[in-house]
Design an enzyme around this catalytic site. Structure first.
Site, mmCIF file in Angstrom:
data_model
loop_
_atom_site.group_PDB
_atom_site.id
_atom_site.type_symbol
_atom_site.label_atom_id
_atom_site.label_comp_id
_atom_site.label_asym_id
_atom_site.label_seq_id
_atom_site.Cartn_x
_atom_site.Cartn_y
_atom_site.Cartn_z
ATOM 1 N N HIS A 77 0.815 -1.221 0.000
ATOM 2 C CA HIS A 77 0.000 0.000 0.000
ATOM 3 C C HIS A 77 0.852 1.276 0.000
ATOM 4 C CE1 HIS A 77 0.217 0.175 4.531
ATOM 5 N NE2 HIS A 77 0.172 1.464 4.269
ATOM 6 N N ASP A 124 -0.191 -7.577 1.619
ATOM 7 C CA ASP A 124 0.325 -6.212 1.657
ATOM 8 C C ASP A 124 1.858 -6.202 1.746
ATOM 9 O OD1 ASP A 124 0.448 -3.490 1.743
ATOM 10 O OD2 ASP A 124 -0.334 -3.273 3.788
ATOM 11 N N GLY A 226 2.554 6.468 8.912
ATOM 12 C CA GLY A 226 3.913 6.809 8.478
ATOM 13 C C GLY A 226 4.916 5.727 8.820
ATOM 14 N N SER A 228 4.117 2.557 8.198
ATOM 15 C CA SER A 228 3.798 1.503 7.239
ATOM 16 C C SER A 228 4.993 1.067 6.416
ATOM 17 C CB SER A 228 2.733 1.981 6.260
ATOM 18 O OG SER A 228 1.483 1.779 6.828
ATOM 19 N N GLY A 229 5.040 -0.222 6.140
ATOM 20 C CA GLY A 229 6.128 -0.769 5.337
ATOM 21 C C GLY A 229 7.333 -1.129 6.182
HETATM 22 N N1 ARG Z 1 -1.347 2.403 7.396
HETATM 23 C C1 ARG Z 1 -0.405 3.086 8.219
HETATM 24 C C2 ARG Z 1 0.677 3.722 7.334
HETATM 25 O O1 ARG Z 1 0.456 3.826 6.148
HETATM 26 C C3 ARG Z 1 0.120 2.220 9.298
HETATM 27 C C4 ARG Z 1 -0.863 2.147 10.362
HETATM 28 C C5 ARG Z 1 -0.456 1.239 11.423
HETATM 29 N N2 ARG Z 1 -1.439 1.390 12.443
HETATM 30 C C6 ARG Z 1 -1.345 0.813 13.618
HETATM 31 N N3 ARG Z 1 -2.256 1.086 14.491
HETATM 32 N N4 ARG Z 1 -0.353 0.031 13.898
HETATM 33 O O2 ARG Z 1 1.660 4.259 7.799
#
Ligand code: ARG
Length: 279
Positions: A77, A124, A226, A228-229
């Site tokens: 994503h 993902d 932020g 993510s990944g």
């Molecule tokens: N989707 C988020 C990103 O793009 C990550 C979210 C992770 N959330 C969590 N509660 N651990 O950075």
């Protein structure tokens, strides 16, 4: 279904780590509930950048992990589309400071998992090949992948790292030092129940947490927008293994709502196959 939309909006909104004015009143803690990482402790952590014309700079959008001198593993994503142009991305490695002035690395190839649609359905993950292999240094080194058969339990010692938000409405303030937090793994079944409760769909027995996902985190300790990944690593027989990729969550660090990660063990055969055929 509405809550899914809400989650999607959160997820989309998270793609750009904003940089509002820092609040000096607030102590520098975060990912959420974490601490500043020592230089060289997580040498596989990288930052994925895209060029933002408005700021005329290569801006952090996601984390990632070096899993080989020439390959970075991140979340699907984080990549705009399956046929994304590799030249639209850069990798920053080897510094706990996000804009630490290190040279950016070029990406020569982007491989998004072919079955990826949206983070909530799984798959993902994405691989980025670097134009040039990096040399191992004290601050740059790949992390090992777990064996595909590794069973991750709440007893494992796990940490998540990143430059993401340190609260649901609070981005990491300058000088943007990498944050680390110890998180507890939550079994899929338990995590699925928590998400059903949170969504108000207690009675339906659909699977929200897919087998290729892994949950970790507790109230006050979680990854956030932020991150993510980026890597979730666990101590396995004396060394760190890359067990999860930060994927999604409902808010951040809320009570009984763990963060959701891509379960790396599921994809070890796929990853090694991709890397193997491109060497
Ligand atoms: N989707 C988020 C990103 O793009 C990550 C979210 C992770 N959330 C969590 N509660 N651990 O950075």
């Amino acid at each position: 279904m509405l809550w899914l939309l809400f989650l999607t909006l959160l997820l989309l909104g998270s793609s750009i780590a904003g940089t509002p004015a820092p609040d000096p009143e607030n102590e520098l803690v975060g990912i959420v509930g974490g601490h500043s990482a020592p230089q060289g402790k997580w040498p596989w952590q990288v930052s994925l950048r895209i060029y933002v014309y408005h700021w005329a700079s290569w801006t952090h959008i996601c984390g990632g992990s070096l899993i080989h001198p020439q390959w970075v593993l991140t979340a699907a994503h984080c990549i705009s589309r399956k046929d994304a142009d590799p030249s639209a991305y850069r990798i920053h490695a080897g510094n706990v400071y996000l804009y630490g002035g290190k040279a950016l690395l070029n990406v020569s190839r982007v491989i998004v998992h072919p079955k990826y649609v949206t983070a909530f359905l799984g798959y993902d993950l994405a691989l980025l090949q670097l134009s040039k292999a990096v040399d191992n240094t004290a601050y740059i080194r790949p992390v090992r992948l777990p064996s595909a058969s590794l069973d991750i339990t709440p007893e494992h010692q796990c940490w998540v790292t990143g430059w993401g938000a340190i609260g649901m409405h609070q981005s990491l303030p300058p000088p943007y030092r990498l944050q680390q937090v110890n998180v507890q793994v939550v079994e899929n079944e338990v995590c699925n129940q928590h998400y059903h409760k949170a969504s108000g769909h207690v009675s339906d027995d659909s699977t929200l947490i897919q087998p290729d996902m892994l949950c970790a985190g507790s109230e006050g300790q979680d990854s956030c927008y932020g991150d993510s990944g980026g890597p979730l690593v666990c101590r396995v027989s004396g060394s760190w293994s890359l067990v999860g990729i930060v994927s999604w969550g409902y808010g951040c660090a809320l009570r009984d709502i763990p963060g959701v990660y891509t379960r790396v063990t599921t994809y070890v055969p796929w990853i090694t196959k991709q890397i193997g055929t491109c060497l």
